[in-house]
Design an enzyme around this catalytic site. Structure first.
Site, PDB file in Angstrom:
ATOM      1  N   ASP A  38      35.485  21.000  23.431  1.00  0.00           N
ATOM      2  CA  ASP A  38      34.741  20.255  22.432  1.00  0.00           C
ATOM      3  C   ASP A  38      34.433  18.904  23.086  1.00  0.00           C
ATOM      4  O   ASP A  38      35.167  18.464  23.964  1.00  0.00           O
ATOM      5  CB  ASP A  38      35.649  20.100  21.205  1.00  0.00           C
ATOM      6  CG  ASP A  38      35.240  18.964  20.299  1.00  0.00           C
ATOM      7  OD1 ASP A  38      34.105  18.985  19.812  1.00  0.00           O
ATOM      8  OD2 ASP A  38      36.068  18.055  20.070  1.00  0.00           O
ATOM      9  N   ASP A 254      39.811  19.293  18.791  1.00  0.00           N
ATOM     10  CA  ASP A 254      40.658  18.416  17.978  1.00  0.00           C
ATOM     11  C   ASP A 254      40.294  18.399  16.496  1.00  0.00           C
ATOM     12  O   ASP A 254      41.068  17.954  15.680  1.00  0.00           O
ATOM     13  CB  ASP A 254      40.570  16.977  18.510  1.00  0.00           C
ATOM     14  CG  ASP A 254      39.192  16.375  18.282  1.00  0.00           C
ATOM     15  OD1 ASP A 254      38.196  17.111  18.368  1.00  0.00           O
ATOM     16  OD2 ASP A 254      39.117  15.169  17.999  1.00  0.00           O
ATOM     17  N   ASP A 258      36.648  22.481  14.696  1.00  0.00           N
ATOM     18  CA  ASP A 258      37.014  23.335  15.826  1.00  0.00           C
ATOM     19  C   ASP A 258      37.985  24.446  15.435  1.00  0.00           C
ATOM     20  O   ASP A 258      38.164  25.403  16.201  1.00  0.00           O
ATOM     21  CB  ASP A 258      37.654  22.492  16.945  1.00  0.00           C
ATOM     22  CG  ASP A 258      36.717  21.415  17.453  1.00  0.00           C
ATOM     23  OD1 ASP A 258      35.529  21.715  17.639  1.00  0.00           O
ATOM     24  OD2 ASP A 258      37.172  20.266  17.659  1.00  0.00           O
TER      25      ASP A 258
HETATM   26  P1  ADP Z   1      30.436  16.460  16.146  1.00  0.00           P
HETATM   27  O1  ADP Z   1      30.604  17.846  16.731  1.00  0.00           O
HETATM   28  O2  ADP Z   1      29.976  15.484  17.185  1.00  0.00           O
HETATM   29  O3  ADP Z   1      31.623  15.984  15.360  1.00  0.00           O
HETATM   30  P2  ADP Z   1      28.922  16.949  13.651  1.00  0.00           P
HETATM   31  O4  ADP Z   1      28.742  18.434  13.574  1.00  0.00           O
HETATM   32  O5  ADP Z   1      29.844  16.312  12.689  1.00  0.00           O
HETATM   33  O6  ADP Z   1      29.187  16.529  15.165  1.00  0.00           O
HETATM   34  O7  ADP Z   1      27.477  16.262  13.491  1.00  0.00           O
HETATM   35  C1  ADP Z   1      26.399  16.630  14.334  1.00  0.00           C
HETATM   36  C2  ADP Z   1      25.348  15.560  14.322  1.00  0.00           C
HETATM   37  O8  ADP Z   1      24.897  15.317  12.966  1.00  0.00           O
HETATM   38  C3  ADP Z   1      25.823  14.206  14.811  1.00  0.00           C
HETATM   39  O9  ADP Z   1      25.748  14.100  16.200  1.00  0.00           O
HETATM   40  C4  ADP Z   1      24.845  13.261  14.108  1.00  0.00           C
HETATM   41  O10 ADP Z   1      23.616  13.237  14.773  1.00  0.00           O
HETATM   42  C5  ADP Z   1      24.645  13.942  12.765  1.00  0.00           C
HETATM   43  N1  ADP Z   1      25.605  13.427  11.770  1.00  0.00           N
HETATM   44  C6  ADP Z   1      26.681  14.059  11.249  1.00  0.00           C
HETATM   45  N2  ADP Z   1      27.309  13.270  10.342  1.00  0.00           N
HETATM   46  C7  ADP Z   1      26.632  12.097  10.306  1.00  0.00           C
HETATM   47  C8  ADP Z   1      26.766  10.874   9.570  1.00  0.00           C
HETATM   48  N3  ADP Z   1      27.734  10.665   8.686  1.00  0.00           N
HETATM   49  N4  ADP Z   1      25.847   9.905   9.810  1.00  0.00           N
HETATM   50  C9  ADP Z   1      24.855  10.092  10.687  1.00  0.00           C
HETATM   51  N5  ADP Z   1      24.675  11.199  11.406  1.00  0.00           N
HETATM   52  C10 ADP Z   1      25.531  12.197  11.226  1.00  0.00           C
HETATM   53 MG    MG Z   2      35.974  16.726  18.263  1.00  0.00          MG
END
Ligand code: ADP
Ligand code: MG
Length: 309
Positions: A38, A254, A258
């Site tokens: 990840d 983490d 995941d």
């Molecule tokens: P990660 O695997 O990096 O934890 P997420 O699946 O939570 O990613 O989110 C994927 C994408 O969606 C982020 O990279 C961002 O672009 C957008 N995103 C998710 N949550 C938020 C938030 N609270 N504010 C702004 N963008 C968000």
């Molecule tokens: Mg992570």
């Protein structure tokens, strides 16, 4: 392995902060062929900081960017204030960095109404009667807002490995905010050591392709082994598809996101600082949060890591 060998392996693991959930796990780790990391919080520190705020201003330059209202231009402070106010109720690390960044800059935030989290995409909220969206390209395009005029600004930030988020106010593109996260010092060593052993190393992330590739470049993962914009519910499918030809995959992660992938993998490895859900779903836990301990875990499983005092 004999019960004695299992005891020795478990003890060496414990000394190194590596917890195997049982003797069969200890034995199977050595057979891992592909390691999938990840990105956020696993290869990177997961400590986001707000680094950039871009305000698009009027469309006079022909960029096609429109501002909110006839004669209103939102400056950087306004863009950040709307974004941070909308993110106030979100627990996402990206959101927390935006809120902290605004507070550090002395910006007073408004109370958001109708807060809505759009998993994997961003947030939507009403701030002082205006509809604010903060998130990725997909979040805006799903709302009928074309993100294309922001592409240059996004690409510049993403090529630096930053996560750039679009900010729209009342249906118009207003600007971009970006968060950065540092790659762990040992991440590149871990990838190099795994590759030297003949393992294939992949990275999987919900983050966008450009940011993901910039981080992959930094740690030495091939661009063709990067899966980006993977929705939380699709991470397990990604692991299963790598395993569909019998390849033995270790997933290292983490987050809550995941957990299904950790459970689906031949070996699921969680970081000690990870969420309880991830640790529960995993077979191995790395208490030191060091990606290099993946290599140590394999060596312990092989019986090639000598006892360390
Ligand atoms: P990660 O695997 O990096 O934890 P997420 O699946 O939570 O990613 O989110 C994927 C994408 O969606 C982020 O990279 C961002 O672009 C957008 N995103 C998710 N949550 C938020 C938030 N609270 N504010 C702004 N963008 C968000
Ligand atoms: Mg992570």
């Amino acid at each position: 392995a004999t019960p004695a060998a299992t005891m020795v392996g478990t003890a060496i693991g414990a000394k190194n902060g590596i917890v195997f959930k049982g003797g069969d796990i200890l034995e199977r780790v050595k057979d891992v062929e592909t390691v999938v990391f990840d990105k956020t919080g696993t290869l990177t520190k997961g400590e986001m900081t707000l680094t950039d705020v871009v305000a698009f201003g009027p469309a006079a330059d022909g960029s096609g960017v429109v501002t909110t209202g006839e004669d209103e231009t939102l400056d950087e402070t306004a863009v950040l204030r709307y974004a941070a106010s909308a993110e106030r109720n979100s627990e996402h690390p990206l959101a927390r960095a935006i809120v902290e960044g605004a507070e550090e800059r002395g910006i007073e935030l408004a109370d958001p109404e109708d807060f809505e989290n759009v998993p994997g995409h961003g947030v939507r909220a009403t701030v002082e009667g205006r509809t604010v969206l903060v998130g990725n390209r997909k979040l805006l395009s799903d709302e009928g807002i074309d993100p294309t005029p922001a592409e240059d600004a996004l690409a510049d930030l993403e090529d630096d490995g930053k996560t750039a988020m679009l900010v729209a106010v009342d249906g118009s593109l207003a600007g971009v905010v970006a968060d950065a996260d540092e790659v762990k010092e040992s991440a590149a060593d871990a990838v190099a050591a795994l590759r030297e052993r003949g393992a294939t190393v992949h990275m999987i992330t919900g983050d966008n392709e450009r940011t993901a590739r910039a981080v992959a470049r930094e740690v030495g993962i091939d661009p063709e082994h990067v899966s980006a914009s993977v929705l939380p519910e699709d991470k397990a499918d990604a692991v299963e598809s790598l395993q569909s030809d019998g390849t033995r995959v270790m997933m290292v992660g983490d987050g809550v996101n995941d957990a299904p992938a950790l459970a689906a993998a031949f070996v699921g490895t969680a970081l000690g600082s990870g969420t309880d859900v991830a640790i529960e779903a995993a077979d191995v836990t790395l208490m030191r949060d060091d990606p290099r301990d993946v290599v140590k875990a394999i060596r312990i499983s092989e019986g090639t890591l000598a006892k360390i005092k």
